[in-house]
Design an enzyme around this catalytic site. Structure first.
Site, PDB file in Angstrom:
ATOM      1  N   ASP A   1       0.835  -1.202   0.000  1.00  0.00           N
ATOM      2  CA  ASP A   1       0.000   0.000   0.000  1.00  0.00           C
ATOM      3  C   ASP A   1       0.874   1.258   0.000  1.00  0.00           C
ATOM      4  OD1 ASP A   1      -2.275   1.488   0.045  1.00  0.00           O
ATOM      5  OD2 ASP A   1      -2.857   1.001   2.098  1.00  0.00           O
TER       6      ASP A   1
ATOM      7  N   LEU B   1      11.544 -20.488  -4.292  1.00  0.00           N
ATOM      8  CA  LEU B   1      10.535 -19.597  -3.702  1.00  0.00           C
ATOM      9  C   LEU B   1       9.252 -19.718  -4.517  1.00  0.00           C
ATOM     10  CD1 LEU B   1       9.822 -16.964  -1.906  1.00  0.00           C
ATOM     11  CD2 LEU B   1      10.506 -15.677  -3.923  1.00  0.00           C
TER      12      LEU B   1
ATOM     13  N   HIS C   1       2.690   3.484  -8.976  1.00  0.00           N
ATOM     14  CA  HIS C   1       2.482   2.053  -9.252  1.00  0.00           C
ATOM     15  C   HIS C   1       3.676   1.472 -10.019  1.00  0.00           C
ATOM     16  CE1 HIS C   1      -1.417   2.230  -7.550  1.00  0.00           C
ATOM     17  NE2 HIS C   1      -1.995   2.882  -8.521  1.00  0.00           N
TER      18      HIS C   1
HETATM   19  C1  FPP Z   1      -1.823   0.370  -3.305  1.00  0.00           C
HETATM   20  O1  FPP Z   1      -1.392   1.677  -3.472  1.00  0.00           O
HETATM   21  C2  FPP Z   1      -1.357  -0.504  -4.335  1.00  0.00           C
HETATM   22  C3  FPP Z   1      -2.127  -1.070  -5.305  1.00  0.00           C
HETATM   23  C4  FPP Z   1      -3.557  -0.800  -5.470  1.00  0.00           C
HETATM   24  C5  FPP Z   1      -1.606  -1.999  -6.294  1.00  0.00           C
HETATM   25  C6  FPP Z   1      -0.277  -2.640  -6.029  1.00  0.00           C
HETATM   26  C7  FPP Z   1       0.364  -2.776  -7.338  1.00  0.00           C
HETATM   27  C8  FPP Z   1       1.679  -2.749  -7.600  1.00  0.00           C
HETATM   28  C9  FPP Z   1       2.699  -2.693  -6.545  1.00  0.00           C
HETATM   29  C10 FPP Z   1       2.181  -2.735  -9.000  1.00  0.00           C
HETATM   30  C11 FPP Z   1       1.783  -3.872  -9.887  1.00  0.00           C
HETATM   31  C12 FPP Z   1       2.165  -5.216  -9.389  1.00  0.00           C
HETATM   32  C13 FPP Z   1       2.772  -6.185 -10.127  1.00  0.00           C
HETATM   33  C14 FPP Z   1       2.889  -7.552  -9.559  1.00  0.00           C
HETATM   34  C15 FPP Z   1       3.333  -5.933 -11.434  1.00  0.00           C
HETATM   35  P1  FPP Z   1      -2.475   2.818  -3.483  1.00  0.00           P
HETATM   36  O2  FPP Z   1      -2.717   3.227  -4.873  1.00  0.00           O
HETATM   37  O3  FPP Z   1      -3.713   2.383  -2.765  1.00  0.00           O
HETATM   38  O4  FPP Z   1      -1.758   3.928  -2.676  1.00  0.00           O
HETATM   39  P2  FPP Z   1      -2.414   5.068  -1.802  1.00  0.00           P
HETATM   40  O5  FPP Z   1      -3.136   4.390  -0.684  1.00  0.00           O
HETATM   41  O6  FPP Z   1      -1.239   5.859  -1.346  1.00  0.00           O
HETATM   42  O7  FPP Z   1      -3.331   5.833  -2.700  1.00  0.00           O
END
Ligand code: FPP
Length: 235
Positions: free
Chosen positions: A15, A126, A32
């Site tokens: 997150d 893994l 992201h």
């Molecule tokens: C939360 O940050 C994260 C996500 C919704 C997606 C996680 C995705 C990735 C790390 C990238 C793609 C993954 C792969 C495996 C290629 P948020 O957008 O909710 O952050 P915020 O709470 O600060 O708004």
């Protein structure tokens, strides 16, 4: 004195990508992108730390409700990851698995997921389990429906509905429950993630935003888990 590592499975709620980008005056999608780069780094660190299973929450069923632009950007990143990472996955002897409602994803992404799973199926260092279009309540309901069907058709008796039988109907059927759950970015919620599987998991919350989460912090958490386990035992 070195502490023996008794952690084999780490689950992560990644997150804070959006806030990480905002702090730098950049669009959420840039966060992201950096988050996806960190997936590769942290996967390597897990392997080096002797962790056998890593489960990452990459896209939840709720994430479909984000703006079309953001969903498209996340799908694009996922596509790039699936295209680029096969070599790294094979070189590092990583077995990849996907959990979630994969029928919600585009046919081309589904095809690439299947290809990666097949190619890496025999790898042993893994297991990297990526939760995509995943929701734990949905997973539990689907398992309940499968069991109900077995009972209704006479293939299963009510007395056979044990914890083990139920676990066997989940996406994670052949993966041990997580020892550690880490959520980055200061939020302290489970957000519909692995609700059944986290029953006895040790929870760790850090203020670090996902793109900044690194090996040092991971090692601190694993060390602290090993101390907690020694003190409290497994209950
Ligand atoms: C939360 O940050 C994260 C996500 C919704 C997606 C996680 C995705 C990735 C790390 C990238 C793609 C993954 C792969 C495996 C290629 P948020 O957008 O909710 O952050 P915020 O709470 O600060 O708004």
């Amino acid at each position: 004195m070195t502490t023996e590592n008794s952690c084999q499975h780490v689950a992560i709620i990644m997150d804070g990508n959006g806030r990480w980008a905002k702090k730098r005056g950049m669009p959420r999608t840039y966060g992201h992108k950096k988050g996806a780069e960190n997936v590769v780094k942290i996967t390597r660190s897990m392997k080096e730390s002797g962790i056998k299973f890593l489960t990452l929450y990459a896209f939840s069923t709720e994430n479909w409700q984000r703006s079309k632009d953001e969903v498209d950007a996340l799908m694009q990143l996922l596509n790039e990851y699936l295209d680029k990472e096969l070599k790294e996955i094979m070189e590092n002897n990583v077995r990849i698995r996907f959990i979630g409602e994969r029928y919600m994803l585009s046919p081309s992404i589904q095809e690439k997921m299947l290809h990666l799973e097949k190619e890496s199926a025999e790898n042993t260092d893994l297991t990297l389990c990526i939760a995509l279009s995943y929701g734990s309540r949905q997973e539990i309901l689907a398992a309940t429906q499968k069991i109900a069907q077995k009972v209704a058709s006479g293939k299963m008796d009510v007395s056979q509905i044990t914890q083990e039988a139920f676990s066997n109907e989940l996406y994670t059927r052949d993966i041990p429950d997580p020892d550690i759950l880490i959520r980055t970015s200061g939020e302290q919620r489970i957000s519909n993630y692995l609700l059944w599987q986290l029953a006895y998991t040790e929870l760790f919350f850090t203020d670090t935003l996902w793109p900044d989460f690194d090996k040092n912090e991971l090692c601190d958490i694993i060390q602290s888990f090993n101390k907690r386990e020694r003190r409290y035992g497994k209950n």
